[in-house]
Design a protein around this motif. Structure first.
Motif, PDB file in Angstrom:
ATOM      1  N   PHE A   1       6.042 -20.679  -2.934  1.00 52.75           N
ATOM      2  CA  PHE A   1       5.722 -21.230  -4.259  1.00 52.75           C
ATOM      3  C   PHE A   1       6.957 -21.203  -5.181  1.00 52.75           C
ATOM      4  N   PRO A   2       8.029 -21.918  -4.813  1.00 54.44           N
ATOM      5  CA  PRO A   2       9.302 -21.843  -5.545  1.00 54.44           C
ATOM      6  C   PRO A   2       9.256 -22.273  -7.006  1.00 54.44           C
ATOM      7  N   GLU A   3       8.297 -23.142  -7.383  1.00 54.19           N
ATOM      8  CA  GLU A   3       8.250 -23.641  -8.756  1.00 54.19           C
ATOM      9  C   GLU A   3       7.239 -22.902  -9.626  1.00 54.19           C
ATOM     10  N   ILE A   4       6.646 -21.856  -9.090  1.00 54.18           N
ATOM     11  CA  ILE A   4       5.617 -21.117  -9.825  1.00 54.18           C
ATOM     12  C   ILE A   4       6.237 -19.926 -10.539  1.00 54.18           C
ATOM     13  N   ASN A   5       5.766 -19.660 -11.739  1.00 51.22           N
ATOM     14  CA  ASN A   5       6.251 -18.522 -12.524  1.00 51.22           C
ATOM     15  C   ASN A   5       6.157 -17.238 -11.710  1.00 51.22           C
ATOM     16  N   GLN A   6       7.248 -16.487 -11.706  1.00 53.37           N
ATOM     17  CA  GLN A   6       7.314 -15.261 -10.913  1.00 53.37           C
ATOM     18  C   GLN A   6       6.194 -14.278 -11.250  1.00 53.37           C
ATOM     19  N   ASP A   7       5.755 -14.267 -12.487  1.00 55.16           N
ATOM     20  CA  ASP A   7       4.715 -13.328 -12.901  1.00 55.16           C
ATOM     21  C   ASP A   7       3.364 -13.622 -12.258  1.00 55.16           C
ATOM     22  N   LYS A   8       3.187 -14.867 -11.769  1.00 58.46           N
ATOM     23  CA  LYS A   8       1.915 -15.238 -11.157  1.00 58.46           C
ATOM     24  C   LYS A   8       1.925 -15.034  -9.642  1.00 58.46           C
ATOM     25  N   LYS A   9       3.085 -14.725  -9.087  1.00 59.06           N
ATOM     26  CA  LYS A   9       3.201 -14.605  -7.632  1.00 59.06           C
ATOM     27  C   LYS A   9       3.072 -13.158  -7.163  1.00 59.06           C
ATOM     28  N   TYR A  10       2.405 -13.001  -6.038  1.00 59.36           N
ATOM     29  CA  TYR A  10       2.234 -11.678  -5.428  1.00 59.36           C
ATOM     30  C   TYR A  10       2.588 -11.819  -3.952  1.00 59.36           C
ATOM     31  N   ILE A  11       3.539 -11.015  -3.473  1.00 59.01           N
ATOM     32  CA  ILE A  11       3.988 -11.113  -2.091  1.00 59.01           C
ATOM     33  C   ILE A  11       3.358 -10.015  -1.230  1.00 59.01           C
ATOM     34  N   LEU A  12       2.602 -10.443  -0.240  1.00 55.91           N
ATOM     35  CA  LEU A  12       1.961  -9.518   0.696  1.00 55.91           C
ATOM     36  C   LEU A  12       2.986  -9.037   1.727  1.00 55.91           C
ATOM     37  N   GLN A  13       2.945  -7.757   2.041  1.00 60.67           N
ATOM     38  CA  GLN A  13       3.926  -7.181   2.964  1.00 60.67           C
ATOM     39  C   GLN A  13       3.270  -6.402   4.098  1.00 60.67           C
ATOM     40  N   ASN A  14       2.032  -6.721   4.399  1.00 63.39           N
ATOM     41  CA  ASN A  14       1.280  -5.911   5.369  1.00 63.39           C
ATOM     42  C   ASN A  14       0.905  -6.681   6.625  1.00 63.39           C
ATOM     43  N   ILE A  15       1.762  -7.594   7.047  1.00 61.43           N
ATOM     44  CA  ILE A  15       1.401  -8.448   8.184  1.00 61.43           C
ATOM     45  C   ILE A  15       1.148  -7.655   9.464  1.00 61.43           C
ATOM     46  N   ASN A  16       1.872  -6.573   9.656  1.00 59.24           N
ATOM     47  CA  ASN A  16       1.677  -5.791  10.883  1.00 59.24           C
ATOM     48  C   ASN A  16       0.306  -5.115  10.942  1.00 59.24           C
TER      49      ASN A  16
END
Length: 321
Positions: free
Chosen positions: A184-199
């Motif tokens: 989501f490159p054009e979305i405000n950073q404050d609205k983005k949440y990055i999941l890090q639990n793929i394993n």
């Protein structure tokens, strides 16, 4: 940008207030990320309702679910009368649970826009679904969409990834959930949440392609005429050196008739060392267990192959014409 140490406010509210968490799953990557969301935020399984579009396999998602079945006249009501018969059926199912709901979806397609009008919908969240999440797309303001633009949008394919108008992400969304910092490159950073639990998902999936290095991916059903199905498959087989498995694009498996037809075309070819793998094979997850050599036409898997440490050999559509 948020990491997985903090829960988005709308999700935390939904969990605390016992809302239903409604997920629209349209392809294997959304199924994978949906599982990551449920595990990451520890959403109560009894408050989950999954809707599978295009017959997407739900082996990972052993929760209350519905396979969305389009009726014969649905598309006419949708395109001519701006109605959503499937949206009505979905909302009817949600209402049987008798409580508010939070919607998770990859983009603002018809059923999403229909559900957002419901007074028991408390908000919506966009979920990474593939290459669309890595395209430079800005949010749009629903109230500023003209009648003509609404008409044109209504006639596009439900899951089209080449909408010239760009009505994918509404600005009244609560947040965006992705798995890389590039999503989501054009979305405000404050609205983005990055999941890090793929394993964490690996223990819920048993790999089916261990020892099989080559995976071929067909293009989408809408990309070519039926007369070119055999040509496309022959190109894949040649590029795979005649060994491995072929995974059908979700658009080929959304209809049993279309899936049966392309399987018959495949069976007429000389493919002693290549098979079509089952619909429950999740290529993204297979790459977590073992490096793969993937061959196919333009697809979001080219991005995920890089993320998950595999190789992707991209073919040109010009080869089929």
């Amino acid at each position: 940008m948020n990491n997985n140490k903090h829960t988005p406010e709308i999700i935390e509210m939904g969990i605390n207030k016992n809302w239903t968490h409604v997920f629209f799953v349209v392809n294997p990557i959304v199924a994978l990320i949906t599982k990551m969301i449920i595990l990451n935020f520890k959403i109560n399984p009894s408050n989950i309702l999954i809707f599978s579009f295009r017959n997407t396999d739900l082996s990972l998602l052993d929760y209350n679910h519905v396979f969305v079945d389009y009726k014969h006249f649905d598309r006419y009501f949708e395109k001519l009368f701006f109605q959503s018969p499937s949206g009505k059926r979905i909302l009817r199912k949600i209402k049987t649970l008798k409580k508010p709901f939070l919607l998770y979806a990859p983009q603002a397609f018809r059923e999403v826009n229909y559900l957002l009008r419901s007074d028991i919908c408390m908000g919506h969240i966009y979920v990474e679904e593939g290459q669309l999440a890595y395209t430079k797309i800005k949010e749009f303001i629903p109230k500023q969409v003209s009648l003509l633009d609404n008409f044109l949008r209504n006639w596009r394919n439900r899951f089209n990834d080449k909408d010239e108008i760009g009505f994918y992400f509404r600005n009244d969304s609560s947040c965006y959930l992705g798995i890389t910092n590039d999503s989501f490159p054009e979305i405000n950073q404050d609205k983005k949440y990055i999941l890090q639990n793929i394993n964490s998902v690996k223990k819920f999936y048993k790999p089916k392609l261990i020892g099989i290095e080559n995976i071929g991916l067909t293009c989408a059903w809408r990309r070519l005429d039926r007369k070119n199905w055999s040509k496309m498959l022959k190109i894949l087989i040649k590029e795979m050196n005649g060994e491995g498995v072929i995974k059908l694009h979700p658009s080929f498996t959304s209809s049993k008739k279309i899936e049966e037809d392309i399987t018959k075309v495949f069976q007429k070819l000389e493919t002693k060392k290549i098979d079509i793998c089952s619909n429950d094979v999740n290529v993204e997850l297979e790459m977590l267990y073992e490096r793969k050599e993937i061959t196919g036409f333009q697809t979001s898997l080219s991005k995920y192959a890089t993320i998950f440490g595999s190789d992707f050999n991209q073919l040109s559509y010009e080869l089929i014409k």
